[in-house]
Design an enzyme around this catalytic site. Sequence first.
Site, PDB file in Angstrom:
ATOM      1  N   ARG A 185      22.987  20.390  -7.039  1.00  0.00           N
ATOM      2  CA  ARG A 185      22.881  19.004  -6.569  1.00  0.00           C
ATOM      3  C   ARG A 185      22.343  18.158  -7.721  1.00  0.00           C
ATOM      4  NH1 ARG A 185      18.980  15.674  -4.112  1.00  0.00           N
ATOM      5  NH2 ARG A 185      19.829  14.268  -2.515  1.00  0.00           N
TER       6      ARG A 185
ATOM      7  N   LYS B  52      14.010  15.758 -11.969  1.00  0.00           N
ATOM      8  CA  LYS B  52      12.761  15.939 -11.221  1.00  0.00           C
ATOM      9  C   LYS B  52      11.546  16.028 -12.128  1.00  0.00           C
ATOM     10  CE  LYS B  52      14.446  17.559  -6.800  1.00  0.00           C
ATOM     11  NZ  LYS B  52      14.454  18.632  -5.777  1.00  0.00           N
TER      12      LYS B  52
END
Length: 286
Positions: free
Chosen positions: A264, A230
Amino acid sequence: MTMSKAATFMSCGDHHQLSLECPHVMGILNVTPDSFSDGGQHAVADAALRRAEKMLLEGASIIDVGGESTRPGATPVGVQQEMDRVLPIVERLTGELGALVSVDTSAPEIMTAVASAGAGMINDVRSLRRPGALEAAAATGLPICLMHMVGEPDNMQNDPRYARPVEDEVAAFLAQQIERCLNAGIAGERLLVDPGFGFAKTLAHNLRLMNRLEYLQRLGYPLLVGTSRKGMIGRALSREVDERLYGGLALTTLAISKGAWIIRTHDVAASADAVGMTSAVLKEGK
């Protein structure tokens, strides 16, 4: 109502039980042409099946299938388009691999269809706030992950601000969504929560939230964390998307040490080792 203290597993459909006594890795399988990191390379069913099989061998307990990109700036897709992307993959993953499949969707029609196809979990970045989603999710009988996000993917990063510390905002939002679910007849044993790293949050918000992640344990629900590749890693370390593995592993280790139950990730093998090693240290002497 929270997860029962006596519970040792979460039932995920008719064929899977996920232990609550150890952390798990959730492998990301995006079947979108505009995915922010893997760019649609698994959009063909055979390639997706091979990728999922590899992630299972690398240590993934769950495969999370997504047919709509929710990266910053992404625009929504139609329900039929999402259905065409997701449903055949879910059918093959459950039928051919016997995998525990989570589906990353906000559409009630998709929730209903994938539950019938054998999916074991619903992962909704919008926390069942689309019309009909709460009712559809309740009817599936599956576990549901509720995530914190303000706005929509196409506008969530437009100068996000909060009146209170971000951990307070996230906890209050998730508590409200949990209450909605309980009022709709969804048992607490079916719920887990995601603080939504990278969703309507600046770098400062993300860093503060990770540093105080244990604060969310007061909600009393299992915690899913997704920081893989991210932008918070890119901005903190000045790294491009394909250079964010090591920063992501640091965040994985921190998250597990602060109580995360599911990680995740796109990078299953490395993350599984990080999760396993962190868990071994935390369990020392127990």
